[in-house]
Design an enzyme around this catalytic site. Structure first.
Site, PDB file in Angstrom:
ATOM      1  N   GLY A  12       0.780  -1.237   0.000  1.00  0.00           N
ATOM      2  CA  GLY A  12       0.000   0.000   0.000  1.00  0.00           C
ATOM      3  C   GLY A  12       0.811   1.285   0.000  1.00  0.00           C
ATOM      4  O   GLY A  12       0.355   2.306   0.510  1.00  0.00           O
ATOM      5  N   THR A  13       2.006   1.260  -0.598  1.00  0.00           N
ATOM      6  CA  THR A  13       2.808   2.502  -0.631  1.00  0.00           C
ATOM      7  C   THR A  13       2.143   3.563  -1.510  1.00  0.00           C
ATOM      8  O   THR A  13       2.196   4.750  -1.195  1.00  0.00           O
ATOM      9  CB  THR A  13       4.245   2.236  -1.117  1.00  0.00           C
ATOM     10  OG1 THR A  13       4.197   1.588  -2.380  1.00  0.00           O
ATOM     11  CG2 THR A  13       5.017   1.385  -0.124  1.00  0.00           C
ATOM     12  N   ASN A  14       1.516   3.143  -2.597  1.00  0.00           N
ATOM     13  CA  ASN A  14       0.807   4.114  -3.440  1.00  0.00           C
ATOM     14  C   ASN A  14      -0.449   4.645  -2.739  1.00  0.00           C
ATOM     15  O   ASN A  14      -0.794   5.817  -2.870  1.00  0.00           O
ATOM     16  CB  ASN A  14       0.444   3.502  -4.797  1.00  0.00           C
ATOM     17  CG  ASN A  14       1.588   3.608  -5.790  1.00  0.00           C
ATOM     18  OD1 ASN A  14       2.153   4.677  -5.982  1.00  0.00           O
ATOM     19  ND2 ASN A  14       1.960   2.508  -6.408  1.00  0.00           N
ATOM     20  N   ASN A 108      -5.308   3.335 -13.085  1.00  0.00           N
ATOM     21  CA  ASN A 108      -4.298   2.367 -12.663  1.00  0.00           C
ATOM     22  C   ASN A 108      -2.918   2.995 -12.773  1.00  0.00           C
ATOM     23  O   ASN A 108      -2.668   3.801 -13.671  1.00  0.00           O
ATOM     24  CB  ASN A 108      -4.357   1.112 -13.545  1.00  0.00           C
ATOM     25  CG  ASN A 108      -3.344   0.052 -13.097  1.00  0.00           C
ATOM     26  OD1 ASN A 108      -3.249  -0.269 -11.928  1.00  0.00           O
ATOM     27  ND2 ASN A 108      -2.585  -0.476 -14.036  1.00  0.00           N
ATOM     28  N   HIS A 110       1.032   2.004 -13.397  1.00  0.00           N
ATOM     29  CA  HIS A 110       1.876   0.909 -13.890  1.00  0.00           C
ATOM     30  C   HIS A 110       3.337   1.352 -13.840  1.00  0.00           C
ATOM     31  O   HIS A 110       3.655   2.474 -14.269  1.00  0.00           O
ATOM     32  CB  HIS A 110       1.477   0.525 -15.325  1.00  0.00           C
ATOM     33  CG  HIS A 110       2.259  -0.643 -15.842  1.00  0.00           C
ATOM     34  ND1 HIS A 110       1.985  -1.936 -15.448  1.00  0.00           N
ATOM     35  CD2 HIS A 110       3.320  -0.698 -16.677  1.00  0.00           C
ATOM     36  CE1 HIS A 110       2.856  -2.752 -16.044  1.00  0.00           C
ATOM     37  NE2 HIS A 110       3.671  -2.027 -16.778  1.00  0.00           N
TER      38      HIS A 110
END
Length: 203
Positions: A12-14, A108, A110
């Site tokens: 969950g760093t983003n 999203n 990527h």
């Protein structure tokens, strides 16, 4: 205020980058109200709970079919009146029911400059391994809309990151996160939530 759900599978760093951006007032038109994890042991859930965000685990393994799983995800989004969905290291496939219900409302991130090193099988460290194996000098990250083609939706933002001599996949992964992903994902969420808020006000 646009109600945002973040879908996660791991650390969950983003998600943290988004929560920090929201706390700093950098996503003025959006509010993260839900975090959906594909696994109950995803550390991202702890990050969400620490920020006071509602959490839900919807695991593909709990459902007899992909269709049932897709419907459960969609029902959860509807129940929580979600208007924008962000995939932040979410490793399950997003099904057609969700894509159809949220056109240009699913983002999203990527970890490469699409169209390089993307599509089926390219996720996590595999992306950075492929970039190093190919010998590219520049990689980066991309935020795009989600459609039925893996990593195939319209590109919103990209940020390049230099590949340095002696990089390992792990070192490169960390640099791409710090220098690109954590910068452009909050920026894209800000942009899209502001657009959606404008549309809503016009209605």
């Amino acid at each position: 205020m646009i109600r945002i759900a973040v879908m996660v599978s791991g650390g969950g760093t983003n998600l943290q980058a988004l929560l920090d951006a929201e706390a700093a007032g950098k996503i003025p038109a959006g509010k993260i109200v839900l975090t959906v994890a594909s696994r109950g042991d995803a550390y991202a859930l702890k990050r969400a709970e620490a920020a006071g965000v509602k959490t839900k685990v919807i695991s593909r393994k709990s459902f007899a079919s992909t269709e049932d799983f897709d419907q459960a995800v969609l029902a959860c989004m509807k129940e929580n009146q979600i208007e924008l969905i962000v995939l932040a290291g979410y490793l399950s496939m997003v099904g057609k029911p969700l894509i159809d219900a949220y056109p240009k409302r699913i983002l999203n991130i990527h970890p490469s400059l699409i169209p390089s090193f993307c599509g089926k099988g390219f996720y996590g460290l595999k992306v950075h391994e492929a970039a190093l194996a190919r010998g590219v000098k520049v990689t980066g990250a991309t935020v795009h809309y989600v459609n039925e083609i893996t990593d195939g939706g319209e590109i919103l933002l990209q940020k390049p990151v230099n590949v340095l001599p002696g990089d390992t996949p792990e070192v490169l992964q960390q640099r791409v996160m710090e220098e690109a992903e954590w910068q452009i994902l909050p920026e894209a969420v800000k942009m899209v939530s502001e657009e959606l808020e404008k549309e809503k006000n016009h209605d």
